[in-house]
Design a protein around this motif. Structure first.
Motif, mmCIF file in Angstrom:
data_model
loop_
_atom_site.group_PDB
_atom_site.id
_atom_site.type_symbol
_atom_site.label_atom_id
_atom_site.label_comp_id
_atom_site.label_asym_id
_atom_site.label_seq_id
_atom_site.Cartn_x
_atom_site.Cartn_y
_atom_site.Cartn_z
ATOM 1 N N LEU A 321 0.833 -1.207 0.000
ATOM 2 C CA LEU A 321 0.000 0.000 0.000
ATOM 3 C C LEU A 321 0.872 1.264 0.000
ATOM 4 C CD1 LEU A 321 -2.841 1.358 0.383
ATOM 5 C CD2 LEU A 321 -2.379 1.262 2.846
ATOM 6 N N LEU A 322 1.873 1.282 0.887
ATOM 7 C CA LEU A 322 2.690 2.493 1.027
ATOM 8 C C LEU A 322 3.630 2.707 -0.157
ATOM 9 C CD1 LEU A 322 3.562 2.293 4.831
ATOM 10 C CD2 LEU A 322 1.758 3.602 3.699
ATOM 11 N N SER A 323 3.823 1.683 -0.979
ATOM 12 C CA SER A 323 4.675 1.874 -2.165
ATOM 13 C C SER A 323 4.002 2.772 -3.193
ATOM 14 C CB SER A 323 5.022 0.521 -2.789
ATOM 15 O OG SER A 323 3.873 -0.096 -3.323
ATOM 16 N N PHE A 324 2.671 2.955 -3.065
ATOM 17 C CA PHE A 324 1.940 3.825 -3.994
ATOM 18 C C PHE A 324 1.651 5.199 -3.386
ATOM 19 C CE2 PHE A 324 0.839 -0.526 -5.188
ATOM 20 C CZ PHE A 324 1.126 -0.516 -6.547
ATOM 21 N N VAL A 325 2.245 5.475 -2.221
ATOM 22 C CA VAL A 325 1.920 6.711 -1.491
ATOM 23 C C VAL A 325 2.803 7.867 -1.938
ATOM 24 C CG1 VAL A 325 2.144 7.771 0.792
ATOM 25 C CG2 VAL A 325 0.933 5.616 0.533
ATOM 26 N N ASP A 326 2.182 9.042 -1.998
ATOM 27 C CA ASP A 326 2.939 10.278 -2.192
ATOM 28 C C ASP A 326 3.504 10.680 -0.832
ATOM 29 O OD1 ASP A 326 3.947 12.749 -2.638
ATOM 30 O OD2 ASP A 326 2.070 13.684 -3.274
ATOM 31 N N SER A 327 4.808 10.516 -0.645
ATOM 32 C CA SER A 327 5.426 10.728 0.665
ATOM 33 C C SER A 327 5.167 12.127 1.197
ATOM 34 C CB SER A 327 6.928 10.467 0.574
ATOM 35 O OG SER A 327 7.186 9.169 0.109
ATOM 36 N N ALA A 328 5.183 13.135 0.321
ATOM 37 C CA ALA A 328 5.004 14.520 0.757
ATOM 38 C C ALA A 328 3.620 14.745 1.351
ATOM 39 C CB ALA A 328 5.249 15.466 -0.409
ATOM 40 N N SER A 329 2.584 14.174 0.714
ATOM 41 C CA SER A 329 1.220 14.384 1.205
ATOM 42 C C SER A 329 0.966 13.615 2.490
ATOM 43 C CB SER A 329 0.204 13.951 0.139
ATOM 44 O OG SER A 329 0.258 12.549 -0.056
#
Length: 565
Positions: A321-329
């Protein structure tokens, strides 16, 4: 003296193996011992036994040593209780989803340790998804737990290493003589008496073997203590600290102490295990799983099965799941809000991001090929010949099993920082090849064990029959031996690759700018707040290890099917 020319290739092969294993396993270990006794400067000052006396008279060093031993023992206790309880839950009782739960519980062994630590941090850390959810639901003003220090390390160790006990005890339960258990019950023995007098002796060898492996893994653990250990210092982290400050004498003392503790524990348990081999070799009718007839108990067991599945699968789901996350947001909200493919696009389109992935694959392939090149002839000599030096080869290939990964790395540094005859007067420190050499040494004992079993199952009668029918040695090897050995060889090759592709401890000591692996890139990405990129690396590792694990499963199934025919 008359020379038997037919045995000349075997003698040359034995000499080459002894030379190589001595040069890259025994010589590095002795080099570290010599460095620990050599004169030094600064914090590593002193020479000879004075450096050891300084180590054992320092309250700080003794505290670190005590922490390491306590961590190893608690890891054995936690993993032993968890793994044994799970093995009995799955294999001693009959309940719905039993087959699914059995396969799910094996998943952690396929996941590189560095990914698990990061997954748990993202779930149970101070800002983790589970932590924040519980904190919000309960209206707490602070996190409900502190996922750091000894409890955090033990949690990670239990998740990653209960599998050793689970596999060993599961196999032992399947070999318990069911007729003996039924006879004991028919003679009036209580359940407790049956367990202590009949079942426990069958389990003892499995428990001892699993305890030895778990203790050495626990005491040599580096990933969890270095990332979530906080103030809880252990020898492995102090070794890297001493090495980073160029106090190689102090690092050598710490490595020698850590190795001696591992060897002593391993020797004691092996001695204890040998006295109980007979009980494990008794064969009879397999014990049938007990059927739970109480409806309430069946519902409870089904609920427990689903809970186990969720607990094991949750870290995998979090990484993907977190591999598709925008880290900044995500930095400004509790839960991820924005998903995209940019993390994977960065890995595959930017050379600097792709290089760690390529390095890990290349170095893992080198380690796997090296292990096969050594394990096959070594296993052949140990199992199929009566060479006088086979005991030495067996000792050298198994020796790394009793060495923590950090000890292997420091040994290689000490032995290859100057020219030596085993490396043909080359300096390997700082080169591309020292890291895959570390992967190779770390994985060699496991591969030798797997290949050794293949050679034990290789029928000498078939080989002699092939030769008597006029086949050459090469034709016999290609047509008879290779098909019988190939499942074990392929499984060993893939297992080395899986163990190496996400390896972190040896990598942290030996990587250079030219061969930075994925595990180091993941840590760097976390410290640079690029969580999505780090998890993208993790997802790629999961895909790789999952696919190769599936291949190992198919190979094992075909081998078992072939054995039944």
């Amino acid at each position: 003296m008359r020379v038997d020319r037919r045995r000349l290739p075997l003698w040359l092969l034995t000499a080459a193996l002894v030379w190589f294993l001595t040069g890259f396993i025994l010589h590095p270990a002795l080099s570290t011992l010599l460095v620990s006794l050599a004169p030094g400067e600064g914090a590593s000052g002193g020479a000879g036994l004075a450096r050891y006396l300084a180590f054992f008279s320092s309250s700080t060093d003794l505290s670190v040593l005590w922490n390491s031993v306590v961590l190893g023992l608690l890891t054995v206790l936690a993993c032993g209780v968890t793994g044994t309880a799970l093995a009995f839950f799955v294999h001693y009782f009959e309940f719905p989803l039993r087959g699914v739960v059995d396969k799910i519980l094996l998943l952690p062994v396929m996941m590189p340790g560095i990914i698990i630590v990061f997954a748990f941090v993202q779930l149970y850390g101070e800002s983790g998804l589970v932590t924040k959810t519980v904190e919000t639901w309960l209206g707490l003003g602070s996190p409900p737990w502190d996922f750091a220090g000894l409890p955090g390390i033990l949690f990670v160790h239990t998740y990653t290493q209960y599998v050793y006990f689970y596999i060993a005890v599961s196999l032992a339960i399947r070999h318990i003589d069911g007729s003996v258990v039924e006879s004991a019950r028919a003679l009036g023995a209580s359940r407790l008496k049956v367990f202590t007098s009949v079942i426990l002796p069958f389990l003892a060898p499995a428990l001892i073997t699993a305890a030895a492996v778990t203790f050495m893994t626990g005491i040599g653990s580096f990933t969890a203590p270095s990332i979530i250990g906080g103030p809880y210092k252990v020898l492995t982290t102090q070794i890297l600290l001493a090495k980073a400050n160029n106090y190689m004498g102090l690092a050598a003392v710490q490595v020698v102490v850590l190795t001696v503790i591992s060897l002593l524990f391993f020797a004691v348990l092996r001695h204890y295990e040998r006295g109980r081999i007979f009980a494990a070799q008794v064969k009879g009718t397999s014990m049938r799983p007990a059927v739970v007839r109480n409806p309430l108990a069946r519902y409870a067991m089904r609920g427990a099965a689903w809970f186990l599945v969720v607990m094991v699968v949750l870290p995998f789901a979090a990484i993907i799941l977190l591999s598709f996350v925008d880290s900044a947001s995500w930095m400004v909200s509790i839960y991820p809000q924005h998903f995209f493919l940019d993390n994977f696009e960065a890995v595959f389109t930017r050379a600097r991001k792709f290089r760690p992935f390529l390095n890990s694959v290349n170095m893992s392939l080198l380690a796997a090929l090296g292990c096969m090149a050594v394990a096959v002839p070594a296993s052949f000599i140990i199992e199929k010949t009566r060479m006088k030096l086979r005991w030495l080869i067996e000792f050298l290939v198994i020796l790394p099993w009793a060495m923590p990964a950090s000890a292997i790395a420091v040994n290689l540094i000490n032995a290859n920082s100057t020219p030596n005859v085993f490396a043909f007067n080359a300096i390997l420190l700082g080169s591309y090849f020292l890291l895959p050499l570390g992967y190779f040494i770390k994985s060699l004992p496991i591969v030798v064990k797997i290949v050794h079993v293949s050679f034990q199952n290789l029928s000498t009668t078939l080989l002699e029959a092939s030769s008597s029918l006029g086949a050459s040695r090469f034709q016999t090897f290609r047509g008879v031996a290779l098909p019988m050995l190939s499942p074990g060889l392929l499984a060993g090759f893939l297992l080395v690759f899986i163990n190496s592709v996400g390896e972190y401890t040896v990598s942290a000591f030996l990587y250079t700018a030219s061969n930075k692996p994925m595990s180091i890139a993941m840590v760097n990405a976390i410290f640079e707040y690029e969580i999505g990129l780090s998890m993208a690396y993790g997802t790629l590792l999961l895909v790789l290890t999952g696919a190769l694990g599936g291949v190992i499963g198919l190979v094992r199934r075909d081998a078992l099917a072939g054995g039944d025919r």
